[in-house]
Scaffold this active site. Structure first.
Site, PDB file in Angstrom:
ATOM      1  N   CYS A 114       0.817  -1.225   0.000  1.00  0.00           N
ATOM      2  CA  CYS A 114       0.000   0.000   0.000  1.00  0.00           C
ATOM      3  C   CYS A 114       0.850   1.275   0.000  1.00  0.00           C
ATOM      4  O   CYS A 114       0.364   2.347  -0.350  1.00  0.00           O
ATOM      5  CB  CYS A 114      -0.945   0.014   1.193  1.00  0.00           C
ATOM      6  SG  CYS A 114      -2.093  -1.360   1.154  1.00  0.00           S
ATOM      7  N   HIS A 245      -3.435   7.464   1.634  1.00  0.00           N
ATOM      8  CA  HIS A 245      -3.806   6.100   1.244  1.00  0.00           C
ATOM      9  C   HIS A 245      -5.208   5.824   1.776  1.00  0.00           C
ATOM     10  O   HIS A 245      -5.531   6.175   2.914  1.00  0.00           O
ATOM     11  CB  HIS A 245      -2.801   5.102   1.820  1.00  0.00           C
ATOM     12  CG  HIS A 245      -3.226   3.683   1.653  1.00  0.00           C
ATOM     13  ND1 HIS A 245      -3.675   3.180   0.441  1.00  0.00           N
ATOM     14  CD2 HIS A 245      -3.296   2.646   2.533  1.00  0.00           C
ATOM     15  CE1 HIS A 245      -3.987   1.910   0.592  1.00  0.00           C
ATOM     16  NE2 HIS A 245      -3.773   1.561   1.848  1.00  0.00           N
ATOM     17  N   ASN A 275     -10.073  -0.178  -0.610  1.00  0.00           N
ATOM     18  CA  ASN A 275      -8.613  -0.059  -0.496  1.00  0.00           C
ATOM     19  C   ASN A 275      -7.984  -0.656  -1.761  1.00  0.00           C
ATOM     20  O   ASN A 275      -8.051  -1.866  -1.973  1.00  0.00           O
ATOM     21  CB  ASN A 275      -8.158  -0.813   0.764  1.00  0.00           C
ATOM     22  CG  ASN A 275      -6.652  -0.764   0.960  1.00  0.00           C
ATOM     23  OD1 ASN A 275      -5.903  -0.372   0.071  1.00  0.00           O
ATOM     24  ND2 ASN A 275      -6.209  -1.188   2.127  1.00  0.00           N
TER      25      ASN A 275
HETATM   26  O1  UT7 Z   1      -3.896  -0.826   3.367  1.00  0.00           O
HETATM   27  C1  UT7 Z   1      -3.058  -1.532   4.205  1.00  0.00           C
HETATM   28  C2  UT7 Z   1      -3.301  -1.167   5.589  1.00  0.00           C
HETATM   29  N1  UT7 Z   1      -4.522  -1.754   6.044  1.00  0.00           N
HETATM   30  C3  UT7 Z   1      -5.228  -1.095   6.899  1.00  0.00           C
HETATM   31  O2  UT7 Z   1      -4.907   0.020   7.230  1.00  0.00           O
HETATM   32  C4  UT7 Z   1      -6.394  -1.783   7.543  1.00  0.00           C
HETATM   33  C5  UT7 Z   1      -6.352  -1.504   9.026  1.00  0.00           C
HETATM   34  N2  UT7 Z   1      -7.426  -2.143   9.797  1.00  0.00           N
HETATM   35  C6  UT7 Z   1      -8.715  -1.785   9.687  1.00  0.00           C
HETATM   36  O3  UT7 Z   1      -9.086  -0.979   8.870  1.00  0.00           O
HETATM   37  C7  UT7 Z   1      -9.695  -2.357  10.693  1.00  0.00           C
HETATM   38  O4  UT7 Z   1      -8.968  -3.042  11.683  1.00  0.00           O
HETATM   39  C8  UT7 Z   1     -10.728  -3.317  10.051  1.00  0.00           C
HETATM   40  C9  UT7 Z   1     -11.724  -2.512   9.248  1.00  0.00           C
HETATM   41  C10 UT7 Z   1     -10.051  -4.339   9.183  1.00  0.00           C
HETATM   42  C11 UT7 Z   1     -11.515  -4.039  11.155  1.00  0.00           C
HETATM   43  O5  UT7 Z   1     -12.112  -3.092  12.020  1.00  0.00           O
HETATM   44  P1  UT7 Z   1     -11.952  -3.244  13.599  1.00  0.00           P
HETATM   45  O6  UT7 Z   1     -12.772  -2.179  14.208  1.00  0.00           O
HETATM   46  O7  UT7 Z   1     -10.492  -3.271  13.911  1.00  0.00           O
HETATM   47  O8  UT7 Z   1     -12.644  -4.637  13.873  1.00  0.00           O
HETATM   48  P2  UT7 Z   1     -12.024  -5.963  14.495  1.00  0.00           P
HETATM   49  O9  UT7 Z   1     -11.084  -6.615  13.535  1.00  0.00           O
HETATM   50  O10 UT7 Z   1     -11.518  -5.677  15.873  1.00  0.00           O
HETATM   51  O11 UT7 Z   1     -13.316  -6.863  14.592  1.00  0.00           O
HETATM   52  C12 UT7 Z   1     -14.436  -6.460  15.423  1.00  0.00           C
HETATM   53  C13 UT7 Z   1     -15.536  -7.486  15.264  1.00  0.00           C
HETATM   54  C14 UT7 Z   1     -15.075  -8.926  15.424  1.00  0.00           C
HETATM   55  O12 UT7 Z   1     -16.104  -9.647  16.101  1.00  0.00           O
HETATM   56  P3  UT7 Z   1     -15.988  -9.952  17.688  1.00  0.00           P
HETATM   57  O13 UT7 Z   1     -14.724 -10.744  17.848  1.00  0.00           O
HETATM   58  O14 UT7 Z   1     -15.914  -8.610  18.343  1.00  0.00           O
HETATM   59  O15 UT7 Z   1     -17.229 -10.713  17.960  1.00  0.00           O
HETATM   60  C15 UT7 Z   1     -14.973  -9.450  14.011  1.00  0.00           C
HETATM   61  O16 UT7 Z   1     -15.161 -10.843  13.942  1.00  0.00           O
HETATM   62  O17 UT7 Z   1     -16.100  -7.421  13.935  1.00  0.00           O
HETATM   63  C16 UT7 Z   1     -16.121  -8.733  13.358  1.00  0.00           C
HETATM   64  N3  UT7 Z   1     -15.958  -8.581  11.908  1.00  0.00           N
HETATM   65  C17 UT7 Z   1     -16.989  -8.370  11.071  1.00  0.00           C
HETATM   66  N4  UT7 Z   1     -18.313  -8.274  11.296  1.00  0.00           N
HETATM   67  C18 UT7 Z   1     -19.091  -8.037  10.228  1.00  0.00           C
HETATM   68  C19 UT7 Z   1     -14.807  -8.586  11.171  1.00  0.00           C
HETATM   69  N5  UT7 Z   1     -15.088  -8.393   9.879  1.00  0.00           N
HETATM   70  C20 UT7 Z   1     -16.428  -8.255   9.786  1.00  0.00           C
HETATM   71  C21 UT7 Z   1     -17.307  -8.017   8.714  1.00  0.00           C
HETATM   72  N6  UT7 Z   1     -18.622  -7.921   8.980  1.00  0.00           N
HETATM   73  N7  UT7 Z   1     -16.882  -7.871   7.455  1.00  0.00           N
END
Ligand code: UT7
Length: 318
Positions: A114, A245, A275
């Site tokens: 990225c 980005h 992204n």
């Molecule tokens: O470009 C390269 C760099 N990449 C990035 O900058 C990405 C950086 N990370 C992010 O943007 C975020 O971490 C994400 C958008 C990927 C995830 O958001 P988050 O607020 O960090 O969520 P999380 O991974 O902590 O997950 C929270 C909850 C989990 O459920 P529990 O364990 O709390 O029950 C996940 O299982 O959300 C759940 N979850 C989803 N639910 C519905 C994860 N993906 C999904 C989904 N739909 N697609």
């Protein structure tokens, strides 16, 4: 003093749009979750027969046209991508062929995921400053839909395909004031495609520890935007546009806050493009140049972080 300046931009998005509602039918997710956690509403998906080079070609043609240059005056092509058409030759060499550039100019790819476009711009700047090149085509293009596991809801909702391009030439005035690049390979396993040419057998799909990447992204972007201004004649209040980005609206918002920039001064395309890795900054730049928001003479900041981790920032006068 010689500086590098952007004289033309172009971009390309595949025709097919995949809205969040389509993903709701594929994995256990919701439009509400995707929008509230990422800001993404839709992404573009390339055809099976549409490659990274194909998309880069369309973006490059528009950038060259906007620059008013003869394509055979380009003396360097840098293609930033993590999804090349082939193992070799480089996508930059394939693009040189497709553009019909016959002057034997230098051509190579940059792989910084990225951060690829920021890395490529910084390299282009140094080629111009050392006199090794005068007119450079920098392309960021990605076919991420082909390395996404469409059954993994934690990643498949995030990514999209596309390409963006800029033509950069030597000029007497800034131009690029400064760029900073960093990498820290100890975080390699937090965002990766585990399989590769010399290490086959693992998953060929994107694997990410989202919350770890998120935390590192916010901290490193806050630090790098300060660092890139240091030693320049500019400060935060001089920035007209942040062109970040486009990974997550929440990361972008945190960086804008650090720069004391209102969101009206941030080019945000993550809602429409998802992204697109190395393509995201040149895509966002071209959108804002063509809709008239970004004007000649304005100060722009680019910043990005991705797999590696690799990250960096660039400050320039457009
Ligand atoms: O470009 C390269 C760099 N990449 C990035 O900058 C990405 C950086 N990370 C992010 O943007 C975020 O971490 C994400 C958008 C990927 C995830 O958001 P988050 O607020 O960090 O969520 P999380 O991974 O902590 O997950 C929270 C909850 C989990 O459920 P529990 O364990 O709390 O029950 C996940 O299982 O959300 C759940 N979850 C989803 N639910 C519905 C994860 N993906 C999904 C989904 N739909 N697609």
């Amino acid at each position: 003093m010689v500086y590098a300046g952007i004289i033309g931009t172009g971009s390309y998005l595949p025709e097919r749009i995949m809205p969040n509602s389509e993903l709701e039918k594929m994995v256990e997710t919701s439009d509400e979750w995707i929008q509230s956690r990422t800001g993404i509403k839709q992404r573009h998906i390339a055809r099976d027969d549409e490659s990274t080079c194909d998309m880069g070609l369309q973006a490059a043609l528009k950038a060259i046209d906007a620059s008013g240059m003869d394509k055979n005056d380009i003396d360097l092509i840098i293609f930033a991508t993590t999804t090349p058409d082939q193992t070799f030759p480089s996508t930059a060499c394939l693009l040189q062929r497709e553009l019909g550039i016959t002057n034997n100019c230098i051509a190579f790819d940059v792989q910084a995921v990225c951060a690829g476009f920021v890395y490529a711009i910084s390299i282009a700047n140094n080629f111009i400053k050392t006199g090794m090149a005068k007119s450079i085509l920098v392309v960021g293009g990605e076919s991420l839909s082909k390395i996404v596991d469409w059954t993994d809801r934690s990643t498949c909702v995030l990514f999209g395909d596309g390409a963006g391009a800029v033509v950069i030439t030597a000029q007497d005035n800034p131009g690029i004031y400064n760029s900073v690049l960093h990498a820290n390979g100890s975080h390699a396993n937090l965002l990766e495609v585990p399989s590769g040419i010399s290490r086959p057998g693992n998953s060929p799909f994107i694997k990410m520890s989202g919350s770890d990447v998120f935390k590192f992204a916010v901290t490193s972007m806050e630090a790098v935007v300060d660092e890139v201004l240091t030693g320049t004649e500019l400060n935060q209040s001089d920035i007209d546009w942040l062109v970040p980005h486009q990974a997550n609206k929440r990361i972008i918002t945190a960086t804008a806050k650090k720069l004391s920039l209102p969101l009206e001064k941030v080019i945000m395309t993550v809602q429409d493009h998802g992204n697109t890795s190395a393509a995201s900054i040149p895509l966002a730049l071209d959108v804002a140049v063509r809709d008239g928001r970004i004007q000649r003479g304005q100060i722009l900041m680019f910043e990005a972080i991705g797999g590696g981790f690799a990250w960096g920032a660039v400050i320039l006068r457009y």
